[in-house]
Design an enzyme around this catalytic site. Structure first.
Site, PDB file in Angstrom:
ATOM      1  N   HIS A  43     -70.180  49.465 -20.432  1.00 46.63           N
ATOM      2  CA  HIS A  43     -71.053  48.780 -19.466  1.00 46.63           C
ATOM      3  C   HIS A  43     -72.540  48.808 -19.850  1.00 46.63           C
ATOM      4  CE1 HIS A  43     -67.622  48.126 -17.044  1.00 46.63           C
ATOM      5  NE2 HIS A  43     -67.641  49.197 -16.291  1.00 46.63           N
ATOM      6  N   HIS A  63     -69.936  44.178 -10.782  1.00 44.54           N
ATOM      7  CA  HIS A  63     -69.056  45.316 -10.554  1.00 44.54           C
ATOM      8  C   HIS A  63     -68.911  45.618  -9.058  1.00 44.54           C
ATOM      9  CE1 HIS A  63     -66.924  48.947 -11.704  1.00 44.54           C
ATOM     10  NE2 HIS A  63     -67.110  48.664 -12.981  1.00 44.54           N
ATOM     11  N   GLU A 109     -63.422  42.400 -12.231  1.00 45.94           N
ATOM     12  CA  GLU A 109     -64.555  42.152 -13.123  1.00 45.94           C
ATOM     13  C   GLU A 109     -64.215  41.022 -14.082  1.00 45.94           C
ATOM     14  OE1 GLU A 109     -65.404  46.146 -14.836  1.00 45.94           O
ATOM     15  OE2 GLU A 109     -64.139  46.782 -13.190  1.00 45.94           O
TER      16      GLU A 109
HETATM   17  C1  BGC Z   1     -64.058  50.725 -15.965  1.00 47.05           C
HETATM   18  C2  BGC Z   1     -63.544  52.073 -15.529  1.00 47.05           C
HETATM   19  C3  BGC Z   1     -64.675  52.894 -15.012  1.00 47.05           C
HETATM   20  C4  BGC Z   1     -65.322  52.124 -13.870  1.00 47.05           C
HETATM   21  C5  BGC Z   1     -66.493  52.832 -13.233  1.00 47.05           C
HETATM   22  C6  BGC Z   1     -64.645  50.072 -14.754  1.00 47.05           C
HETATM   23  O1  BGC Z   1     -65.113  48.812 -15.060  1.00 47.05           O
HETATM   24  O2  BGC Z   1     -63.085  49.926 -16.564  1.00 47.05           O
HETATM   25  O3  BGC Z   1     -62.900  52.721 -16.603  1.00 47.05           O
HETATM   26  O4  BGC Z   1     -64.234  54.154 -14.575  1.00 47.05           O
HETATM   27  O5  BGC Z   1     -65.734  50.864 -14.312  1.00 47.05           O
HETATM   28  O6  BGC Z   1     -67.376  53.287 -14.178  1.00 47.05           O
END
Ligand code: BGC
Length: 341
Positions: A106, A175, A305
């Site tokens: 991310h 998110h 997402e």
């Molecule tokens: C990821 C997860 C992660 C979450 C929060 C998601 O987009 O795929 O693995 O734990 O975000 O960070």
């Protein structure tokens, strides 16, 4: 559509952070803060004639700064994981910040979720601008990004545009954590994903590189299933992650994805220009207090997402996340709301 603005908090460096409220006569309203260009609330009519806030969020800026989970945030430069934070572009090797064990997740240590974006009202919509400099978290090229939130046709549209001065990679997403009942767990939510295939994970949640059929597995959401009915299934694809944290490949049918909850009667459909979606069933959401004292924890909400596939820069056979210098990046996802028949 109307937009109002109020002070939300102050960053440690003294910069003020604002909360913007978008409303329209469609009955939906949204709050977005310029820290992370983050969707903080989304009020939608329910079957009882009142409104349900269908996303998780916090009351204070401090909670956004201090808590993990990217709640409601705009995520980038690359949403999801890049193996060891490494990739090669035009023969040059790049190493990104690693913030998820040995991998990049991310956008790195200080992704776009942790920046204060510049907000502007444009044609009745709310645009957020961010300049991501050359070398930001290891990424090449200065990237000028615009994320626009608009209420349209009974839904919330999020559009992404960007231009870079050097070839780079870009894969933004939002998110938001959805709970169509506004509280409780999401195990009883029905979910449909128009995906015949998915990319299985290794134990670091990185794609193995395979593309598999969902048929006969707990990854099959081509018909509605309750999330809770399957998230704990013994399936080798799901079990190691204690729920869903997987990329599905859309098959082109519309809507790309849909979900509803019987208690509120709210149906949400997702339409997108993106080729895939990460379904994250809140497996790692630790207990915490959210808006108005709400209790959040594991499975309080789930994320949808929309994105290019995880680690796609290292899988050239998949849709490309490369953004050439001077080209305009465009992508759009619309979350539409109605009452389930
Ligand atoms: C990821 C997860 C992660 C979450 C929060 C998601 O987009 O795929 O693995 O734990 O975000 O960070």
């Amino acid at each position: 559509m109307s937009i109002t603005k109020k002070l939300f908090g102050t960053m440690p460096n003294g910069k003020e952070v604002y909360c913007y409220t978008l409303s329209c006569d469609c009955g939906i309203s949204a709050e977005i803060i310029d820290y992370g260009a983050t969707l903080r609330s989304l009020f939608v009519p329910n079957k009882n004639g009142s409104l349900t806030d269908v996303v998780l969020g916090y009351d204070t800026l401090e909670e956004y700064i201090n808590n993990d989970g990217y709640i409601g945030a705009t995520v980038g430069r690359f949403a999801n994981r890049i193996c060891k934070g490494k990739f090669t572009l035009n023969g040059v090797d790049y190493t990104l910040a690693t913030n998820d064990g040995p991998n990049h997740l991310h956008g790195g240590n200080e992704g776009y979720d942790k920046r204060v974006w510049e907000a502007k009202e444009e044609d009745g919509a709310l645009a957020f601008y961010l300049t991501s400099p050359d070398g930001d978290e290891g990424y090449p090229g200065t990237l000028e990004i615009k994320v626009t939130y608009a209420l349209e046709n009974g839904g919330l549209a999020i559009s992404y545009e960007a231009v870079s001065d050097k070839d780079t990679i870009f894969n933004p997403t939002n998110h938001a954590y959805f709970n169509l009942n506004g509280e409780g767990l999401v195990n009883d939510h029905y979910l449909l994903i128009n995906a015949d295939e998915f990319t299985p994970n290794d134990l670091d949640c990185l794609p193995t590189g395979e593309v598999l059929s969902v048929k006969g597995t707990c990854m099959d959401f081509t018909e509605y299933h309750k999330i809770g009915e399957r998230a704990d299934c013994d399936d080798a694809f799901v079990k190691p992650y204690t729920g869903y944290d997987h990329n599905f490949i859309f098959n082109g049918k519309t809507p790309a994805c849909a979900t509803y909850a019987e208690e509120s009667g709210i149906l949400m459909t997702v339409e997108t220009t993106e080729p895939g979606i990460q379904l994250y069933s809140g497996n790692c959401t630790s207990d915490r207090i959210g808006k108005n004292g709400a209790k959040y924890g594991r499975r309080s909400a789930f994320c949808l997402e929309t994105q290019h596939f995880p680690d796609c820069i290292n899988h050239p056979e998949w849709p490309s996340c490369v953004l050439k210098a001077g080209d305009k990046f465009q992508s759009k996802t619309v979350y539409k709301f109605a009452l389930k028949d």
